[in-house]
Design a protein around this motif. Structure first.
Motif, PDB file in Angstrom:
ATOM      1  N   SER A 177      -9.495 -11.948  -3.963  1.00 50.15           N
ATOM      2  CA  SER A 177     -10.626 -11.702  -3.065  1.00 50.15           C
ATOM      3  C   SER A 177     -10.418 -12.310  -1.685  1.00 50.15           C
ATOM      4  O   SER A 177     -11.386 -12.522  -0.957  1.00 50.15           O
ATOM      5  N   ALA A 178      -9.190 -12.569  -1.307  1.00 49.85           N
ATOM      6  CA  ALA A 178      -8.933 -13.114   0.022  1.00 49.85           C
ATOM      7  C   ALA A 178      -8.825 -12.016   1.066  1.00 49.85           C
ATOM      8  O   ALA A 178      -9.344 -12.148   2.175  1.00 49.85           O
ATOM      9  N   GLY A 179      -8.145 -10.948   0.718  1.00 51.44           N
ATOM     10  CA  GLY A 179      -7.876  -9.919   1.710  1.00 51.44           C
ATOM     11  C   GLY A 179      -8.319  -8.533   1.310  1.00 51.44           C
ATOM     12  O   GLY A 179      -8.737  -8.279   0.178  1.00 51.44           O
ATOM     13  N   VAL A 180      -8.223  -7.640   2.279  1.00 56.58           N
ATOM     14  CA  VAL A 180      -8.416  -6.201   2.071  1.00 56.58           C
ATOM     15  C   VAL A 180      -7.074  -5.558   2.406  1.00 56.58           C
ATOM     16  O   VAL A 180      -6.643  -5.557   3.556  1.00 56.58           O
ATOM     17  N   THR A 181      -6.419  -5.042   1.389  1.00 54.09           N
ATOM     18  CA  THR A 181      -5.086  -4.470   1.567  1.00 54.09           C
ATOM     19  C   THR A 181      -5.198  -2.959   1.686  1.00 54.09           C
ATOM     20  O   THR A 181      -5.707  -2.291   0.789  1.00 54.09           O
ATOM     21  N   ASP A 182      -4.727  -2.438   2.811  1.00 58.33           N
ATOM     22  CA  ASP A 182      -4.740  -0.999   3.060  1.00 58.33           C
ATOM     23  C   ASP A 182      -3.312  -0.468   3.057  1.00 58.33           C
ATOM     24  O   ASP A 182      -2.434  -1.020   3.742  1.00 58.33           O
ATOM     25  N   ILE A 183      -3.094   0.593   2.296  1.00 58.56           N
ATOM     26  CA  ILE A 183      -1.800   1.269   2.248  1.00 58.56           C
ATOM     27  C   ILE A 183      -2.030   2.726   2.637  1.00 58.56           C
ATOM     28  O   ILE A 183      -2.792   3.443   1.979  1.00 58.56           O
ATOM     29  N   PHE A 184      -1.394   3.158   3.703  1.00 57.61           N
ATOM     30  CA  PHE A 184      -1.488   4.544   4.153  1.00 57.61           C
ATOM     31  C   PHE A 184      -0.143   5.213   3.880  1.00 57.61           C
ATOM     32  O   PHE A 184       0.907   4.702   4.284  1.00 57.61           O
ATOM     33  N   GLY A 206      -7.761   4.521   9.196  1.00 53.89           N
ATOM     34  CA  GLY A 206      -9.014   4.058   8.611  1.00 53.89           C
ATOM     35  C   GLY A 206      -9.859   3.258   9.581  1.00 53.89           C
ATOM     36  O   GLY A 206     -10.000   3.614  10.762  1.00 53.89           O
ATOM     37  N   GLU A 207     -10.392   2.139   9.082  1.00 53.62           N
ATOM     38  CA  GLU A 207     -11.254   1.273   9.883  1.00 53.62           C
ATOM     39  C   GLU A 207     -10.516   0.041  10.395  1.00 53.62           C
ATOM     40  O   GLU A 207     -11.138  -0.967  10.733  1.00 53.62           O
ATOM     41  N   GLY A 248       1.159  11.573  10.423  1.00 53.23           N
ATOM     42  CA  GLY A 248      -0.043  10.835  10.056  1.00 53.23           C
ATOM     43  C   GLY A 248      -0.062  10.630   8.552  1.00 53.23           C
ATOM     44  O   GLY A 248       0.891  10.963   7.843  1.00 53.23           O
ATOM     45  N   TRP A 249      -1.175  10.086   8.056  1.00 52.97           N
ATOM     46  CA  TRP A 249      -1.242   9.767   6.630  1.00 52.97           C
ATOM     47  C   TRP A 249      -1.951  10.862   5.838  1.00 52.97           C
ATOM     48  O   TRP A 249      -2.838  11.543   6.344  1.00 52.97           O
ATOM     49  N   GLY A 305       7.414  10.456  -4.876  1.00 51.83           N
ATOM     50  CA  GLY A 305       8.212  10.859  -3.727  1.00 51.83           C
ATOM     51  C   GLY A 305       8.627   9.659  -2.919  1.00 51.83           C
ATOM     52  O   GLY A 305       8.264   8.521  -3.220  1.00 51.83           O
ATOM     53  N   THR A 306       9.407   9.895  -1.899  1.00 54.01           N
ATOM     54  CA  THR A 306       9.835   8.848  -0.983  1.00 54.01           C
ATOM     55  C   THR A 306       9.115   9.074   0.334  1.00 54.01           C
ATOM     56  O   THR A 306       9.275  10.122   0.955  1.00 54.01           O
ATOM     57  N   TYR A 307       8.321   8.108   0.744  1.00 59.21           N
ATOM     58  CA  TYR A 307       7.416   8.287   1.877  1.00 59.21           C
ATOM     59  C   TYR A 307       7.615   7.205   2.944  1.00 59.21           C
ATOM     60  O   TYR A 307       8.307   6.218   2.731  1.00 59.21           O
ATOM     61  N   GLY A 308       6.951   7.421   4.063  1.00 52.56           N
ATOM     62  CA  GLY A 308       6.752   6.368   5.037  1.00 52.56           C
ATOM     63  C   GLY A 308       5.388   5.740   4.773  1.00 52.56           C
ATOM     64  O   GLY A 308       4.496   6.390   4.201  1.00 52.56           O
ATOM     65  N   TYR A 309       5.204   4.480   5.189  1.00 51.51           N
ATOM     66  CA  TYR A 309       3.972   3.757   4.885  1.00 51.51           C
ATOM     67  C   TYR A 309       3.509   2.937   6.083  1.00 51.51           C
ATOM     68  O   TYR A 309       4.306   2.467   6.892  1.00 51.51           O
ATOM     69  N   TRP A 310       2.194   2.784   6.148  1.00 49.42           N
ATOM     70  CA  TRP A 310       1.569   1.790   7.015  1.00 49.42           C
ATOM     71  C   TRP A 310       0.807   0.843   6.091  1.00 49.42           C
ATOM     72  O   TRP A 310      -0.055   1.287   5.312  1.00 49.42           O
TER      73      TRP A 310
END
Length: 261
Positions: free
Chosen positions: A86-93, A105-106, A116-117, A163-168
């Motif tokens: 509960s320390a962080g908010v992890t976003d994976i795009f 996102g936000e 884009g994602w 699949g093999t993707y790019g990520y943010w």
């Protein structure tokens, strides 16, 4: 020689996708979970920079979806969430094919460069979500990912096609006191606040990027990491074009045989 009935021909597509869907592992510098370097973390509850410090990210095919592992310097639970995180908010795009959403996102960040994602995973102390964006920009909420805590890592199983993707990948400060679960930075100081040096600063305190790349906090853009081209989609397009070409060649040969009779 293949049978005339296409339904009886062996499909090479699963094998091609299996070859393309390989595991990748990316690392992030230690000790950089303070935004542009000047973010002041809240002290109530006590949240250390190590709890928010991204260290590694990996992605691999898992069953009919993908498994993502996000590692931190420490895995904190300052809000005592049942999930143990509960320390962080992890976003994976997850990067989409030939387009996608440009706004991350936000987070207050945008995609740097083209593309884009297509998928957005979010893990907070209150749970996890998965959203898909189609080529028209329509967002669809999919089944919630499964999340497990393993040491200092989050292991996330999501219904993202193999699949093999790019990520943010970004990490922000979690709070159950806001509707979205994210503590946004501001210029005011206080024990429950996330303080930044300027108004409108990006929400994440850490992003998956080389130490030399500071544009996320100066220009508000973030470059993808991993495989920046969607080879799965490009290969499917190439296979489709090859199939069409074979059909044309076969048709021409038939015409020539008929004409020669």
């Amino acid at each position: 020689m293949y049978p005339r009935d296409p339904s009886l021909r062996p499909s090479i597509l699963p094998g091609v996708l299996a070859l393309l869907a390989s595991t990748i592992t990316l690392t992030d510098p230690a000790g950089d979970a303070r935004g542009d370097g000047g973010y002041v973390l809240p002290t109530r509850p006590a949240i250390s920079a190590e709890m928010l410090d991204l260290r590694a990210f990996s992605a691999q095919p898992q069953g009919e979806g993908m498994r993502f592992t996000v590692s931190f310097s420490q895995l904190g639970n300052p809000w005592n969430a049942p999930s143990g995180y509960s320390a962080g908010v992890t976003d994976i795009f997850v990067k989409g094919a030939l387009g996608g959403q440009q706004v991350l996102g936000e987070t207050g960040l945008r995609v740097r460069g083209q593309g884009g994602w297509a998928y957005h995973l979010r893990v907070t102390g209150g749970g996890a979500t998965l959203v898909q964006a189609d080529s028209q920009g329509t967002l669809t909420t999919l089944a919630a990912p499964g999340v497990q805590v393993s040491g200092t890592s989050l292991v996330i199983d999501a219904a993202v096609p193999g699949g093999t993707y790019g990520y943010w990948v970004t990490n922000s400060v979690y709070t159950p006191l806001s509707p979205g679960g994210v503590l946004k930075p501001g210029t005011a100081a206080g024990p429950t606040l996330l303080q930044a040096g300027r108004a409108g600063a990006p929400t994440p305190v850490d992003v998956l990027a080389p130490s030399s790349d500071t544009l996320a906090f100066t220009s508000g853009t973030l470059a993808p990491v991993g495989e920046t081209r969607d080879w799965v989609s490009l290969t499917l397009m190439a296979l489709g074009a090859a199939g069409l070409l074979l059909t044309v060649v076969a048709t021409v040969m038939v015409w020539r045989r008929l004409a020669g009779r």
